[in-house]
Design an enzyme around this catalytic site. Structure first.
Site, PDB file in Angstrom:
ATOM      1  N   ARG A  14       0.831  -1.214   0.000  1.00  0.00           N
ATOM      2  CA  ARG A  14       0.000   0.000   0.000  1.00  0.00           C
ATOM      3  C   ARG A  14       0.867   1.266   0.000  1.00  0.00           C
ATOM      4  O   ARG A  14       1.064   1.899  -1.022  1.00  0.00           O
ATOM      5  CB  ARG A  14      -0.959  -0.041   1.204  1.00  0.00           C
ATOM      6  CG  ARG A  14      -2.091   0.980   1.117  1.00  0.00           C
ATOM      7  CD  ARG A  14      -1.712   2.375   1.544  1.00  0.00           C
ATOM      8  NE  ARG A  14      -1.239   2.484   2.922  1.00  0.00           N
ATOM      9  CZ  ARG A  14      -0.756   3.594   3.453  1.00  0.00           C
ATOM     10  NH1 ARG A  14      -0.688   4.700   2.727  1.00  0.00           N
ATOM     11  NH2 ARG A  14      -0.314   3.610   4.694  1.00  0.00           N
ATOM     12  N   ASP A  15       1.431   1.632   1.139  1.00  0.00           N
ATOM     13  CA  ASP A  15       2.251   2.853   1.207  1.00  0.00           C
ATOM     14  C   ASP A  15       3.423   2.748   0.235  1.00  0.00           C
ATOM     15  O   ASP A  15       3.798   3.720  -0.426  1.00  0.00           O
ATOM     16  CB  ASP A  15       2.763   3.038   2.648  1.00  0.00           C
ATOM     17  CG  ASP A  15       3.118   4.474   3.004  1.00  0.00           C
ATOM     18  OD1 ASP A  15       3.053   5.343   2.117  1.00  0.00           O
ATOM     19  OD2 ASP A  15       3.461   4.728   4.171  1.00  0.00           O
ATOM     20  N   HIS A 209       9.297   7.111   7.893  1.00  0.00           N
ATOM     21  CA  HIS A 209       9.881   7.166   6.550  1.00  0.00           C
ATOM     22  C   HIS A 209      11.357   7.493   6.724  1.00  0.00           C
ATOM     23  O   HIS A 209      11.738   8.206   7.646  1.00  0.00           O
ATOM     24  CB  HIS A 209       9.153   8.194   5.680  1.00  0.00           C
ATOM     25  CG  HIS A 209       7.841   7.678   5.173  1.00  0.00           C
ATOM     26  ND1 HIS A 209       7.624   7.326   3.867  1.00  0.00           N
ATOM     27  CD2 HIS A 209       6.689   7.408   5.828  1.00  0.00           C
ATOM     28  CE1 HIS A 209       6.381   6.873   3.733  1.00  0.00           C
ATOM     29  NE2 HIS A 209       5.786   6.910   4.907  1.00  0.00           N
ATOM     30  N   CYS A 240       4.064   9.512  -0.576  1.00  0.00           N
ATOM     31  CA  CYS A 240       2.673   9.919  -0.761  1.00  0.00           C
ATOM     32  C   CYS A 240       2.651  11.108  -1.707  1.00  0.00           C
ATOM     33  O   CYS A 240       3.422  12.045  -1.527  1.00  0.00           O
ATOM     34  CB  CYS A 240       2.077  10.286   0.599  1.00  0.00           C
ATOM     35  SG  CYS A 240       0.446  11.040   0.491  1.00  0.00           S
ATOM     36  N   ASN A 249       9.527   4.358   2.945  1.00  0.00           N
ATOM     37  CA  ASN A 249       9.324   3.911   4.321  1.00  0.00           C
ATOM     38  C   ASN A 249      10.607   3.280   4.844  1.00  0.00           C
ATOM     39  O   ASN A 249      11.447   2.820   4.068  1.00  0.00           O
ATOM     40  CB  ASN A 249       8.248   2.817   4.353  1.00  0.00           C
ATOM     41  CG  ASN A 249       6.863   3.345   4.082  1.00  0.00           C
ATOM     42  OD1 ASN A 249       6.465   3.509   2.933  1.00  0.00           O
ATOM     43  ND2 ASN A 249       6.126   3.609   5.128  1.00  0.00           N
TER      44      ASN A 249
HETATM   45  N1  COA Z   1     -13.401   5.153  -3.624  1.00  0.00           N
HETATM   46  C1  COA Z   1     -13.568   5.459  -4.935  1.00  0.00           C
HETATM   47  N2  COA Z   1     -14.017   6.642  -5.371  1.00  0.00           N
HETATM   48  C2  COA Z   1     -14.311   7.561  -4.439  1.00  0.00           C
HETATM   49  C3  COA Z   1     -14.186   7.309  -3.071  1.00  0.00           C
HETATM   50  C4  COA Z   1     -13.692   6.048  -2.676  1.00  0.00           C
HETATM   51  N3  COA Z   1     -13.507   5.748  -1.400  1.00  0.00           N
HETATM   52  N4  COA Z   1     -14.547   8.412  -2.405  1.00  0.00           N
HETATM   53  C5  COA Z   1     -14.913   9.319  -3.313  1.00  0.00           C
HETATM   54  N5  COA Z   1     -14.771   8.815  -4.549  1.00  0.00           N
HETATM   55  C6  COA Z   1     -15.051   9.467  -5.822  1.00  0.00           C
HETATM   56  C7  COA Z   1     -16.414  10.043  -5.896  1.00  0.00           C
HETATM   57  O1  COA Z   1     -17.309   9.088  -6.345  1.00  0.00           O
HETATM   58  C8  COA Z   1     -16.225  11.169  -6.883  1.00  0.00           C
HETATM   59  O2  COA Z   1     -16.151  10.640  -8.188  1.00  0.00           O
HETATM   60  P1  COA Z   1     -16.690  11.457  -9.452  1.00  0.00           P
HETATM   61  O3  COA Z   1     -15.939  12.757  -9.463  1.00  0.00           O
HETATM   62  O4  COA Z   1     -16.341  10.571 -10.578  1.00  0.00           O
HETATM   63  O5  COA Z   1     -18.141  11.634  -9.187  1.00  0.00           O
HETATM   64  C9  COA Z   1     -14.846  11.688  -6.560  1.00  0.00           C
HETATM   65  O6  COA Z   1     -14.155  10.581  -5.943  1.00  0.00           O
HETATM   66  C10 COA Z   1     -14.857  12.857  -5.597  1.00  0.00           C
HETATM   67  O7  COA Z   1     -15.589  12.526  -4.462  1.00  0.00           O
HETATM   68  P2  COA Z   1     -15.700  13.477  -3.197  1.00  0.00           P
HETATM   69  O8  COA Z   1     -16.582  12.816  -2.200  1.00  0.00           O
HETATM   70  O9  COA Z   1     -16.064  14.875  -3.634  1.00  0.00           O
HETATM   71  O10 COA Z   1     -14.254  13.419  -2.646  1.00  0.00           O
HETATM   72  P3  COA Z   1     -13.068  14.466  -2.673  1.00  0.00           P
HETATM   73  O11 COA Z   1     -12.747  14.921  -4.053  1.00  0.00           O
HETATM   74  O12 COA Z   1     -13.300  15.468  -1.619  1.00  0.00           O
HETATM   75  O13 COA Z   1     -11.864  13.482  -2.218  1.00  0.00           O
HETATM   76  C11 COA Z   1     -11.160  11.538  -0.985  1.00  0.00           C
HETATM   77  C12 COA Z   1     -11.874  12.875  -0.953  1.00  0.00           C
HETATM   78  C13 COA Z   1     -10.934  11.115   0.459  1.00  0.00           C
HETATM   79  C14 COA Z   1     -12.044  10.526  -1.707  1.00  0.00           C
HETATM   80  C15 COA Z   1      -9.830  11.676  -1.771  1.00  0.00           C
HETATM   81  O14 COA Z   1      -9.147  12.816  -1.352  1.00  0.00           O
HETATM   82  C16 COA Z   1      -8.940  10.472  -1.574  1.00  0.00           C
HETATM   83  O15 COA Z   1      -9.260   9.388  -2.033  1.00  0.00           O
HETATM   84  N6  COA Z   1      -7.788  10.643  -0.901  1.00  0.00           N
HETATM   85  C17 COA Z   1      -6.905   9.538  -0.592  1.00  0.00           C
HETATM   86  C18 COA Z   1      -5.475  10.005  -0.587  1.00  0.00           C
HETATM   87  C19 COA Z   1      -4.555   8.890  -0.184  1.00  0.00           C
HETATM   88  O16 COA Z   1      -4.848   7.717  -0.292  1.00  0.00           O
HETATM   89  N7  COA Z   1      -3.352   9.269   0.269  1.00  0.00           N
HETATM   90  C20 COA Z   1      -2.348   8.344   0.654  1.00  0.00           C
HETATM   91  C21 COA Z   1      -2.588   7.700   1.973  1.00  0.00           C
HETATM   92  S1  COA Z   1      -1.889   8.628   3.310  1.00  0.00           S
HETATM   93 ZN    ZN Z   2       3.748   6.341   5.154  1.00  0.00          ZN
END
Ligand code: COA
Ligand code: ZN
Length: 301
Positions: A14-15, A209, A240, A249
């Site tokens: 994952r990370d 990390h 990230c 990491n």
């Molecule tokens: N899985 C798949 N798609 C998702 C989802 C999920 N868990 N959550 C939201 N989405 C989709 C929505 O369906 C939407 O799709 P569309 O634009 O095609 O309609 C889009 O993402 C935006 O959704 P929204 O609820 O407005 O979310 P956002 O744009 O505010 O983003 C997160 C919020 C949390 C979904 C997004 O920032 C994210 O996935 N971040 C993860 C970052 C990460 O993993 N970092 C590394 C780990 S530390």
């Molecule tokens: Zn990390």
């Protein structure tokens, strides 16, 4: 568990992979996870059910988790940021989840587009469902030692976020040095504050990390403080997209070597782990750059 037993929580799939630009096939990821289990790892964070636009590399989370051959006794947690993530993870057969927020507002906004308070509101129903199903859960507190946008992060913020996550019912919190800036004195300061606030060592994991080469020294300091769970990534990959400047990491092979020298039991076989490390280096098309990956175990002449 004896006092010298250490849990190694593997985050490589994952990370380790989430920020890799080269597309990696689901089969190559599944093979990596199998090799990690072969090496004796019992907690392998498999993937993330996040927006595929945020993390394209893990867009295959559903297929991957559904195709995974689960080994008895191995936990395969997955990241879930919201209700949509929980729904997808459930459909793919998850039974262990991680929610993730941070100790700094700026990083939380960049990473999950929420305030810290909004993240707690999003996690509450997710964790409640998970608990009702008897799932294991973890909460990440990222940027606990420094934020790429805000700079220094105070230990009071870390303690506050960790306590909120524990109050929502997570089994443990993982305290992350997301960009790799901490040294041992920072570990003593932050872990000291967490323990001082009444959080038990068994509720804490540390996530380093190795951006500046201090990860192994930080583990050593944390061991002295009674911490017994460490996150690490086989092959030392990691980073990230929302944490500019972060490097890999702490490498699992470097951690295993240290723990062996410290007489800590952890259940991981270093030679078998190197097979997994070479597999992922090969998939990524670059040489293994970790210390123990290059030097190998110490073989007596
Ligand atoms: N899985 C798949 N798609 C998702 C989802 C999920 N868990 N959550 C939201 N989405 C989709 C929505 O369906 C939407 O799709 P569309 O634009 O095609 O309609 C889009 O993402 C935006 O959704 P929204 O609820 O407005 O979310 P956002 O744009 O505010 O983003 C997160 C919020 C949390 C979904 C997004 O920032 C994210 O996935 N971040 C993860 C970052 C990460 O993993 N970092 C590394 C780990 S530390
Ligand atoms: Zn990390």
């Amino acid at each position: 568990m004896t006092d010298r037993d250490v849990r190694i929580y593997e985050v490589g799939p994952r990370d380790g992979l989430q920020n890799e630009a080269t597309p990696i096939s689901t089969d190559a990821k599944l093979r990596f996870i199998d090799l990690l289990a072969d090496a004796g790892l019992r907690e392998i964070e498999a993937t993330s059910f996040v927006s595929p636009r945020a993390i394209p590399q893990l867009a295959d989370a559903g297929e991957l988790l559904a195709q995974l051959t689960r080994r008895p006794g191995v936990r395969y947690p997955v990241l879930v940021p919201n209700a949509r993530g929980l729904e997808r993870a459930t459909a793919a057969g998850a039974d262990a989840i991680c929610v993730f927020t941070a100790a700094s507002e700026a990083f939380t906004r960049a990473n999950i587009n929420m305030t810290i308070a909004e993240s707690m509101s999003a996690f509450r129903p997710v964790l409640q469902d998970a608990r009702e199903r008897g799932w294991w859960s973890r909460g990440y507190v990222s940027t606990a030692f420094g934020c790429p946008y805000q700079g220094e992060v105070g230990e009071a913020a870390v303690v506050g976020v960790a306590r909120e996550l524990l109050a929502l019912g997570v089994d443990e919190v993982s305290i992350g040095d997301t960009i790799g800036v901490a040294g041992p004195a920072d570990v003593r300061r932050v872990v000291g504050a967490l323990l001082g606030a009444g959080i038990a060592p068994a509720q804490l994991a540390l996530h380093f990390h190795d951006t500046r080469g201090t990860a192994i020294a930080n583990v050593s300091a944390a061991l002295d403080l009674g911490i017994r769970t460490f996150d690490a990534s086989t092959g030392g990959t990691g980073g990230c997209p929302y944490a500019p400047g972060a490097a890999g990491n702490l490498a699992t092979e470097d951690l295993v070597y240290l723990l062996d020298r410290e007489g800590c039991a952890h259940g991981v076989d270093l030679d078998a782990l190197m097979v997994a490390a070479h597999h992922i280096a090969g998939v990524l098309g670059r040489p293994l750059s970790t210390k123990v990956g290059q030097a190998g175990a110490w073989r007596l002449p």
